[in-house]
Design a protein around this motif. Sequence first.
Motif, PDB file in Angstrom:
ATOM      1  N   GLN A  28     -44.712  40.591  59.210  1.00 37.37           N
ATOM      2  CA  GLN A  28     -44.150  41.360  58.126  1.00 37.37           C
ATOM      3  C   GLN A  28     -45.237  42.155  57.632  1.00 37.37           C
ATOM      4  OE1 GLN A  28     -42.379  39.993  54.663  1.00 37.37           O
ATOM      5  NE2 GLN A  28     -41.216  41.346  54.398  1.00 37.37           N
TER       6      GLN A  28
ATOM      7  N   LYS B 252     -30.027  47.311  50.393  1.00 39.78           N
ATOM      8  CA  LYS B 252     -30.757  47.196  49.381  1.00 39.78           C
ATOM      9  C   LYS B 252     -30.972  48.411  48.727  1.00 39.78           C
ATOM     10  CE  LYS B 252     -35.614  45.410  49.015  1.00 39.78           C
ATOM     11  NZ  LYS B 252     -36.850  44.851  49.523  1.00 39.78           N
TER      12      LYS B 252
ATOM     13  N   CYS C 159     -33.409  43.491  60.537  1.00 35.64           N
ATOM     14  CA  CYS C 159     -33.146  43.894  59.010  1.00 35.64           C
ATOM     15  C   CYS C 159     -32.541  45.419  59.227  1.00 35.64           C
ATOM     16  CB  CYS C 159     -34.390  44.012  58.234  1.00 35.64           C
ATOM     17  SG  CYS C 159     -34.186  44.234  56.468  1.00 35.64           S
TER      18      CYS C 159
ATOM     19  N   GLY D   2     -34.754  38.802  56.925  1.00 40.41           N
ATOM     20  CA  GLY D   2     -34.431  40.215  56.510  1.00 40.41           C
ATOM     21  C   GLY D   2     -33.225  40.313  56.160  1.00 40.41           C
ATOM     22  N   GLU D   3     -32.735  41.344  55.844  1.00 32.15           N
ATOM     23  CA  GLU D   3     -31.164  41.529  55.652  1.00 32.15           C
ATOM     24  C   GLU D   3     -30.335  42.283  56.693  1.00 32.15           C
ATOM     25  OE1 GLU D   3     -30.601  43.263  51.785  1.00 32.15           O
ATOM     26  OE2 GLU D   3     -28.433  43.031  51.720  1.00 32.15           O
TER      27      GLU D   3
ATOM     28  N   CYS E 257     -36.677  49.733  53.708  1.00 29.81           N
ATOM     29  CA  CYS E 257     -37.775  49.849  52.821  1.00 29.81           C
ATOM     30  C   CYS E 257     -39.130  50.391  53.578  1.00 29.81           C
ATOM     31  CB  CYS E 257     -38.068  48.327  52.563  1.00 29.81           C
ATOM     32  SG  CYS E 257     -36.544  47.456  52.056  1.00 29.81           S
TER      33      CYS E 257
ATOM     34  N   TYR F  70     -41.993  50.318  52.571  1.00 31.42           N
ATOM     35  CA  TYR F  70     -43.571  49.553  52.466  1.00 31.42           C
ATOM     36  C   TYR F  70     -43.483  48.305  53.444  1.00 31.42           C
ATOM     37  CZ  TYR F  70     -40.105  47.528  49.315  1.00 31.42           C
ATOM     38  OH  TYR F  70     -38.724  46.941  49.145  1.00 31.42           O
ATOM     39  N   CYS F  71     -42.317  48.231  54.123  1.00 35.72           N
ATOM     40  CA  CYS F  71     -42.372  46.646  55.149  1.00 35.72           C
ATOM     41  C   CYS F  71     -42.135  46.937  56.497  1.00 35.72           C
ATOM     42  CB  CYS F  71     -40.985  46.174  54.590  1.00 35.72           C
ATOM     43  SG  CYS F  71     -40.647  44.599  55.430  1.00 35.72           S
TER      44      CYS F  71
ATOM     45  N   ASN G 193     -32.227  47.366  56.556  1.00 32.59           N
ATOM     46  CA  ASN G 193     -32.795  48.256  55.320  1.00 32.59           C
ATOM     47  C   ASN G 193     -33.818  49.060  55.818  1.00 32.59           C
ATOM     48  OD1 ASN G 193     -31.164  47.456  53.245  1.00 32.59           O
ATOM     49  ND2 ASN G 193     -31.902  45.416  53.074  1.00 32.59           N
TER      50      ASN G 193
ATOM     51  N   PHE H 136     -40.915  45.366  58.638  1.00 28.74           N
ATOM     52  CA  PHE H 136     -39.550  44.661  59.372  1.00 28.74           C
ATOM     53  C   PHE H 136     -38.470  45.856  59.096  1.00 28.74           C
ATOM     54  CE2 PHE H 136     -40.211  39.853  58.806  1.00 28.74           C
ATOM     55  CZ  PHE H 136     -41.271  40.091  59.785  1.00 28.74           C
ATOM     56  N   ASN H 137     -38.872  47.181  58.679  1.00 23.27           N
ATOM     57  CA  ASN H 137     -37.943  48.271  58.201  1.00 23.27           C
ATOM     58  C   ASN H 137     -37.148  48.564  59.582  1.00 23.27           C
ATOM     59  OD1 ASN H 137     -37.811  50.951  58.726  1.00 23.27           O
ATOM     60  ND2 ASN H 137     -39.538  51.380  57.553  1.00 23.27           N
TER      61      ASN H 137
HETATM   62  S1  SF4 Z   1     -37.206  42.692  55.483  1.00 21.86           S
HETATM   63 FE1  SF4 Z   1     -36.600  42.731  53.332  1.00 21.86          FE
HETATM   64  S2  SF4 Z   1     -38.487  44.063  52.683  1.00 21.86           S
HETATM   65 FE2  SF4 Z   1     -38.123  44.288  54.672  1.00 21.86          FE
HETATM   66  S3  SF4 Z   1     -37.108  46.138  55.294  1.00 21.86           S
HETATM   67 FE3  SF4 Z   1     -35.924  44.292  55.189  1.00 21.86          FE
HETATM   68  S4  SF4 Z   1     -34.961  44.219  53.163  1.00 21.86           S
HETATM   69 FE4  SF4 Z   1     -37.007  45.543  53.275  1.00 21.86          FE
END
Ligand code: SF4
Length: 374
Positions: free
Chosen positions: A336, A198, A84, A129-130, A88, A90-91, A86, A93-94
């Motif tokens: 995650q 995101k 990913c 993820g993105e 985020c 709270y995640c 991004n 995978f950030n």
């Molecule tokens: S997997 Fe989703 S929630 Fe986690 S960091 Fe990537 S976009 Fe954000």
Amino acid sequence: MSFADEILKYPAEQIHEQMANTRGLRVEQALDAERLTPQDYLALLSPAALDYLEPMAQRAHQVTRQRFGNIIQLYTPLYLSNECSNGCKYCGFNASNKIPRATLTFDQIEKEAQIIHDYGFRAILLLTGEHSKMDDNSYLAQAVERIKPLFSSISIEVYPMDTDGYQKMVAAGVDGLTLYQETYAPVLYEQLHPYGKKRDYRYRLEAPDRAGEAGLRRIGVGALLGLGPFESEAFYTGLHAYYLAHRYWRSHVSISFPRIRPADGGFAPINPVNDKQLVQAVCASRLLIPDAALFLSTRESSQFRDSLMPLGITHMSAGSCTAPGGHADEGKNKEQFVIDDDRSPEQMSEVIRAKGYEAVWKDWDTAFLNASSM
Ligand code: SF4
């Protein structure tokens, strides 16, 4: 006009003020309403409504029985990738978290899908993820094509797409979309998403509109409970579903109630949501949109999930693993977040039966869908 415009009619300060000023009589009126308006829904989410949880639960139970009978549909997630870009907060995978990253190959996806199929599931939820690997949506479309023969329903819970992207998903065989806005509070949203695509609040908020335009059969929304203030997050989530149900009436809307769980990075809830509030949100959502599917995942404890079953929940996940490839290679990749209810699909199905419900493993048939759209 999209939901991004609709939400502006309900400023957060006004919502909070109205809720704080709501009294018992107004809650009773909302409970008696034949069809609820957003204002009735607001009353049911107010602190005053916490004194009415029992009658709310009874009505929610009654409405759910009328609309859905005694079934609970089971589904399970399949994590395709934990890569990913991004941030985020709270995640697990950030992109800032130094964890081993993996994106499953199509052979690995098929292996996971086969295991899930062998458990008995015919409804599956794909997550990623993105990441730039996903940019043209081909990876996801090919993954769907590959596992399509094994499932009657394939949903996605991934990055937001443009309308073309959603059309590509429909063509590949996806029938459902879940997209959490995470928080509907724009300033908090910006703080929690410090970098990455995101960060674009509006693009995410309008994604369910684009999915509706693209003809997705099922569209689900939700807020990550524990981020913004409970009352306004619950209100906007229901409002979002209510708007989609009226605007894209060919699609079936659903609402999920994910509460923050421990993840890598050690993020703690900013506005913790207690069990009573979660029950309140489930019951109020059922009364606002009697036909909505209400999802509860394995983020919650087994006892709490069991107690919510009769109150309006129609879909429950089981046998979940939040790491890519976690069914075939347990423990190889990072999760995650940590799940709470770790009962097997078989155990879950027995519990559902013991509570007087029927566990349904298959959502619907593609043949039925194709026939009904002719
Ligand atoms: S997997 Fe989703 S929630 Fe986690 S960091 Fe990537 S976009 Fe954000």
